[in-house]
Structure formats: structure tokens, C-alpha cells
Design an enzyme around this catalytic site. Structure first.
Site, PDB file in Angstrom:
ATOM      1  N   ASP A   1     -52.924 -21.054 -22.890  1.00  0.00           N
ATOM      2  CA  ASP A   1     -53.497 -19.992 -22.073  1.00  0.00           C
ATOM      3  C   ASP A   1     -54.820 -19.455 -22.604  1.00  0.00           C
ATOM      4  O   ASP A   1     -55.102 -19.507 -23.802  1.00  0.00           O
ATOM      5  CB  ASP A   1     -52.503 -18.822 -22.001  1.00  0.00           C
ATOM      6  CG  ASP A   1     -51.389 -19.080 -21.006  1.00  0.00           C
ATOM      7  OD1 ASP A   1     -51.153 -20.247 -20.669  1.00  0.00           O
ATOM      8  OD2 ASP A   1     -50.751 -18.093 -20.586  1.00  0.00           O
TER       9      ASP A   1
ATOM     10  N   HIS B   1     -51.493 -20.324 -26.967  1.00  0.00           N
ATOM     11  CA  HIS B   1     -52.835 -19.850 -26.610  1.00  0.00           C
ATOM     12  C   HIS B   1     -53.895 -20.643 -27.357  1.00  0.00           C
ATOM     13  O   HIS B   1     -53.826 -20.758 -28.585  1.00  0.00           O
ATOM     14  CB  HIS B   1     -52.978 -18.366 -26.937  1.00  0.00           C
ATOM     15  CG  HIS B   1     -52.118 -17.466 -26.088  1.00  0.00           C
ATOM     16  ND1 HIS B   1     -50.783 -17.260 -26.330  1.00  0.00           N
ATOM     17  CD2 HIS B   1     -52.419 -16.753 -24.979  1.00  0.00           C
ATOM     18  CE1 HIS B   1     -50.300 -16.437 -25.407  1.00  0.00           C
ATOM     19  NE2 HIS B   1     -51.266 -16.109 -24.575  1.00  0.00           N
TER      20      HIS B   1
END
Ligand SMILES: [Zn+2]
Length: 274
Positions: A93, A240
Site C-alpha cells: 500500500d 506498505h
């Protein structure tokens, strides 16, 4: 202060979090400072999502994904939390980020793994070369809003639609006709309107089932341990590749990939979800 807030949130959302018993809210540090570059944890959410349990206690989390209260399936408004198959899906992400995304891509290439990148529109606009690299290497894309707006779900349908379309346009400026069939709401702060608008635009909403809270910088060891302990067939793993210092995530990925590829079939989430 942070610990107190985290503890209160942990209590308030204990019920909602009951489906993720391995998460320990009291250990939350909120430690996302010191990062350079885009740092969505510090950005205002732009208001609380309405119609969620968080409304009575203020913004429930810092703006990063994961460790959000909305992890109970009753708060997902139909967003998928698993891959829908026996295969395990890695998701990355908040990128793309020129420091970390290339490292993630290199590791995925080394292990012949395809994954899904939930990209932020403004980052896609700033780094079209990385969007192209993601697609060229066989990974799939997920819209993660223009500016990582945790409060997007509380905005009007028109505002939501405009944000998601702007993000898709930035992606397609880099890769014309790129399939974008997934949407992940920042912070996991799902609402009915955001899921509904995403669907109208041809995107299925995507949550997750394994969250090592890598954005809290717990270190590569803890990230690795959480993922390897909780992974199971059908897992959607939240990681992430941007939004702060993600070297811990990259280092963890180097340990995670040999183990996961030995135990599971990994997949990029398909671009033709049913
Ligand atoms: Zn995010």
C-alpha cells in the site's frame, strides 16, 4: 498520550476486533515519525467516517492502513478480506515510492511472485515509471485514493467518485488501459457509500486478513513473525512500500518470501474478479 489513546481505542473496539485476536492494540506505538517523503499518518483525515463505531470517539487511527477498528467483517460493507481462492495474496500500500518500491519489485522478481499494489493517485502521478514497472512485471493494481484520504468514505458520492476517478486517471496516464478492478479504502475506514461508488466504477473493495502493522515500524523480525504465523490459504497480507521508512518491510519481505513460497501458492489478485 499515544499509549492511552491506543489503550482506549483497544477497549472500545475489542468487540469489533474480535475476528483478529492476534492483534494487541495496547502495543500500538503510533511510531511513524522520522520518515521522509509522503507520510500519510500525519495527514488530517478530513473528518470522521459517519455511520461507523468510531464516530463517538474521534478519529480511530492515524491514517495508515491496518490496526484500524474496522477489521470486523460487520464493518467491511462487503469488502473482500480474503483472496477468494486457496492462494495467498501479498498487497503493498501507499506507493509507489522510489526508495522502496524498486526493492520490493526486485525481491518479488527474485522469487517469481506476483502481488498487488494499492497505489495512491498523487504518487502514481509523481512516479509513472514505477507504475509502468509494476504492471510490466506482472503485478496488479488497486486504487488507494488520490491523497490517502481516511475520511473519504464520509464524503459525498460525487466527491468519492471524483477522487477515485482522478486516481485511476493518474494510473492510466502511466499505463493506458491498465486494469484497475480493486479499491482499498485508506485506513480500512470503509463505508457503504465508498464501497458502492467503487463498485459503480468497476472496482471491488479489498480489505485484508493478515496485518503485521508494518507502518508502526515494529522491525523486520516482528513483521516476519506475524506474517508467517498468521498466513493461511486465501490470506490477503497487508504491507506498505511507502508512507514512511519501509526498510523494515523490505527486510522482512526478504525473509518472508522463501517461507511463503514453500508453503503456499501466491498470486496477484486477479483483474477479473467475480
Ligand atoms: Zn494506505
Amino acid at each position: 498520550m499515544t499509549v492511552v489513546v491506543a489503550a482506549l481505542l483497544g477497549s472500545a473496539y475489542a468487540l469489533g476486533r474480535s475476528l483478529v485476536p492476534d492483534q494487541v492494540p495496547g502495543l500500538s506505538t503510533g511510531a511513524t515519525t522520522g520518515a521522509d517523503g509522503p507520510h500519510y499518518a500525519d495527514q488530517p483525515s478530513g473528518g470522521e467516517p459517519s455511520g461507523t463505531p468510531s464516530a463517538s470517539t474521534g478519529p480511530a487511527e492515524t491514517g495508515q492502513d491496518g490496526s484500524a477498528p474496522n477489521t470486523g467483517t460487520d464493518n467491511l460493507f462487503g469488502a473482500h478480506a480474503t483472496s477468494g481462492s486457496p492462494r495467498l495474496a501479498l498487497t503493498f500500500d501507499d506507493g509507489p515510492d522510489p526508495r522502496y518500491t524498486p526493492q520490493v519489485l526486485a525481491l518479488l522478481r527474485e522469487y517469481d511472485v506476483h502481488a498487488t499494489f494499492c497505489v495512491v493517485g498523487e504518487n502514481a502521478q509523481n512516479h509513472p515509471d514505477l507504475i509502468q514497472a509494476i504492471v510490466n512485471e506482472g503485478h496488479t493494481l488497486c486504487n488507494h485514493s488520490w491523497h490517502h484520504d481516511v475520511g473519504l468514505g464520509a464524503r459525498s458520492a460525487d466527491a468519492i467518485r471524483s477522487d477515485l476517478l482522478r486516481t485511476n486517471a493518474a494510473i492510466r496516464a502511466a499505463v493506458p488501459n491498465a486494469p484497475i478492478v480493486w479499491y482499498r479504502q485508506p485506513g480500512g475506514a470503509w463505508t457503504y457509500p465508498v464501497v458502492s461508488v467503487a463498485r459503480q466504477l468497476g472496482m471491488t473493495s479489498l480489505h485484508w486478513s493478515v496485518d503485521p502493522s508494518d507502518w508502526e515500524l515494529p522491525g523486520a523480525g516482528k513483521i516476519t513473525a506475524t506474517v508467517l504465523t498468521q498466513a493461511e490459504p486465501g490470506s490477503v497480507v497487508l504491507l506498505h512500500d511507502a508512507g514512511g521508512n519501509r526498510q523494515g518491510t523490505v527486510d522482512a519481505l526478504r525473509r518472508i518470501l522463501p517461507d511463503l513460497t514453500a508453503r503456499f501458492e501466491l498470486e496477484a489478485l486477479p483483474t477479473d474478479p467475480t
